[in-house]
Write a protein that holds these residues in place. Structure first.
Motif, PDB file in Angstrom:
ATOM      1  N   MET A   1      -5.339 -12.398  -5.733  1.00  0.00           N
ATOM      2  CA  MET A   1      -4.715 -12.647  -7.029  1.00  0.00           C
ATOM      3  C   MET A   1      -4.741 -11.383  -7.878  1.00  0.00           C
ATOM      4  O   MET A   1      -5.597 -10.521  -7.697  1.00  0.00           O
ATOM      5  N   SER A   2      -3.804 -11.299  -8.836  1.00  0.00           N
ATOM      6  CA  SER A   2      -3.670 -10.060  -9.591  1.00  0.00           C
ATOM      7  C   SER A   2      -3.094 -10.343 -10.969  1.00  0.00           C
ATOM      8  O   SER A   2      -2.053 -10.992 -11.084  1.00  0.00           O
ATOM      9  N   LYS A   3      -3.769  -9.889 -12.018  1.00  0.00           N
ATOM     10  CA  LYS A   3      -3.203 -10.006 -13.359  1.00  0.00           C
ATOM     11  C   LYS A   3      -2.095  -8.982 -13.575  1.00  0.00           C
ATOM     12  O   LYS A   3      -1.111  -9.252 -14.264  1.00  0.00           O
ATOM     13  N   LYS A   4      -2.253  -7.809 -12.974  1.00  0.00           N
ATOM     14  CA  LYS A   4      -1.281  -6.732 -13.180  1.00  0.00           C
ATOM     15  C   LYS A   4       0.026  -7.012 -12.451  1.00  0.00           C
ATOM     16  O   LYS A   4       1.110  -6.746 -12.970  1.00  0.00           O
ATOM     17  N   HIS A   5      -0.078  -7.566 -11.226  1.00  0.00           N
ATOM     18  CA  HIS A   5       1.109  -7.825 -10.412  1.00  0.00           C
ATOM     19  C   HIS A   5       1.044  -9.268  -9.881  1.00  0.00           C
ATOM     20  O   HIS A   5       0.720  -9.485  -8.705  1.00  0.00           O
ATOM     21  N   GLU A  80       1.520 -12.578   4.380  1.00  0.00           N
ATOM     22  CA  GLU A  80       0.242 -12.320   3.720  1.00  0.00           C
ATOM     23  C   GLU A  80       0.134 -10.853   3.304  1.00  0.00           C
ATOM     24  O   GLU A  80      -0.353 -10.539   2.204  1.00  0.00           O
ATOM     25  N   THR A  81       0.596  -9.965   4.146  1.00  0.00           N
ATOM     26  CA  THR A  81       0.572  -8.542   3.799  1.00  0.00           C
ATOM     27  C   THR A  81       1.408  -8.257   2.560  1.00  0.00           C
ATOM     28  O   THR A  81       0.990  -7.501   1.670  1.00  0.00           O
ATOM     29  N   LEU A  82       2.588  -8.874   2.466  1.00  0.00           N
ATOM     30  CA  LEU A  82       3.435  -8.665   1.299  1.00  0.00           C
ATOM     31  C   LEU A  82       2.739  -9.143   0.035  1.00  0.00           C
ATOM     32  O   LEU A  82       2.693  -8.414  -0.975  1.00  0.00           O
ATOM     33  N   PHE A  83       2.199 -10.355   0.042  1.00  0.00           N
ATOM     34  CA  PHE A  83       1.535 -10.884  -1.151  1.00  0.00           C
ATOM     35  C   PHE A  83       0.343  -9.998  -1.543  1.00  0.00           C
ATOM     36  O   PHE A  83       0.127  -9.727  -2.727  1.00  0.00           O
ATOM     37  N   HIS A  84      -0.427  -9.563  -0.545  1.00  0.00           N
ATOM     38  CA  HIS A  84      -1.568  -8.691  -0.824  1.00  0.00           C
ATOM     39  C   HIS A  84      -1.113  -7.367  -1.421  1.00  0.00           C
ATOM     40  O   HIS A  84      -1.642  -6.902  -2.443  1.00  0.00           O
ATOM     41  N   ASP A  85      -0.120  -6.747  -0.794  1.00  0.00           N
ATOM     42  CA  ASP A  85       0.342  -5.434  -1.259  1.00  0.00           C
ATOM     43  C   ASP A  85       0.948  -5.524  -2.648  1.00  0.00           C
ATOM     44  O   ASP A  85       0.740  -4.630  -3.485  1.00  0.00           O
ATOM     45  N   TYR A  86       1.684  -6.596  -2.906  1.00  0.00           N
ATOM     46  CA  TYR A  86       2.275  -6.712  -4.239  1.00  0.00           C
ATOM     47  C   TYR A  86       1.174  -6.884  -5.288  1.00  0.00           C
ATOM     48  O   TYR A  86       1.231  -6.266  -6.364  1.00  0.00           O
TER      49      TYR A  86
END
Length: 296
Positions: A1-5, A80-86
């Protein structure tokens, strides 16, 4: 999870009505000037249309099952890689699955390619400077022994008609838009059922909000239904897994949505015709708080 992205995922099976939620989000993004990196779930299928037919025929000969609902026919690793990288840097790669001649023509003009319906475009970088990632498809919160897509999602939304209604919608759509016979559609439903139970259904225990349409007319035998129940012949059950997480104001929602009522401490029911409106007044404050958190 990410607040920035942040990553927003709308998940639901084929014919469930995820397009309605996608439209609600589009309205919110437009009103608030939010730029989203839009990801289509179909683009993470493992096989193009021709290869998938060959794999299905091979599976049938070997007395095993394969469907677009399951792991064998999808690239959960890349999703999963896309969600993580974003979430980490606001970037990643996407491609498009070409459903129709019109989509193929549009992307061929953009890319200078000669792709056909049922094929994928090449992978390309997400545009720079987007505010959030928006996924709509089958597997936005899928979890397997090897992959956990759900852990990277900041807001998960499920679209889950009761199963008989979902089947009615699929039968009518596939017949009208794709020309499939009723028998072929029923065969597809049966073939997908193990993967539906193992990969699609568990996601709705992890979604933050579920929108479930329930018909108020008889759908006992979906295979003979002549019409899809209308919105006015339905209620929508909206369940919040953790209302406090998104500061859900139930008295405000009850006042704003005429004829709505609560059935549990985390569940509100609205008339089917108010589904789009309910989605927007529920989701807009959540998205706006996400955008505020990005600037902190």
């Amino acid at each position: 999870m990410s607040k920035k992205h942040p990553v927003v995922a709308v998940t639901g099976s084929s014919g469930a009505g995820t397009t309605t939620v996608k439209r609600a989000f589009e309205h919110i993004f437009q009103r608030d000037g939010i730029t989203a990196a839009v990801i289509e779930g179909d683009s993470f299928h493992r096989y193009n249309r021709v290869d998938m037919k060959a794999e299905m025929a091979k599976a049938q000969r070997e007395n095993r099952n394969i469907s677009h609902f399951g792991a064998e026919a999808n690239r959960f690793d890349l999703l999963e890689t896309l969600f993580h990288d974003y979430g980490e840097r606001g970037g990643g790669q996407k491609r498009f699955y070409l459903h129709s001649p019109e989509e193929a023509a549009d992307h061929n003009a953009r890319l200078g390619t000669d792709l056909k319906p049922g094929e994928f475009t090449p992978w390309e970088d997400l545009p720079a400077g987007t505010d959030l990632l928006f996924y709509e498809g089958l597997h936005g919160l899928v979890v397997t022994e090897e992959h956990n897509v759900a852990r990277h999602v900041d807001l998960g939304v499920g679209v889950v008609p009761i199963v008989n209604l979902e089947w009615i919608q699929k039968i009518h759509r596939d017949n009208a838009e794709r020309g499939y016979s009723a028998e072929a559609i029923v065969d597809t439903i049966l073939r997908r059922m193990p993967d539906y139970i193992n990969y699609i259904v568990p996601q709705f225990s992890m979604t933050d909000i579920n929108f479930q349409r329930v018909a108020t007319v008889d759908t006992s035998n979906p295979f003979i239904a002549r019409e899809i129940p209308t919105a006015d012949e339905s209620f929508v059950i909206i369940r919040f897994r953790e209302p406090e997480k998104f500061q859900i104001d139930f008295p405000y929602l009850l006042a704003m949505i005429h004829d709505s009522f609560m059935t549990r401490r985390n569940t509100i029911v609205v008339p089917g015709g108010k589904m789009g409106f309910a989605m927007e007044i529920i989701l807009q404050p959540i998205i706006e708080r996400m955008m505020d958190d990005r600037r902190v």
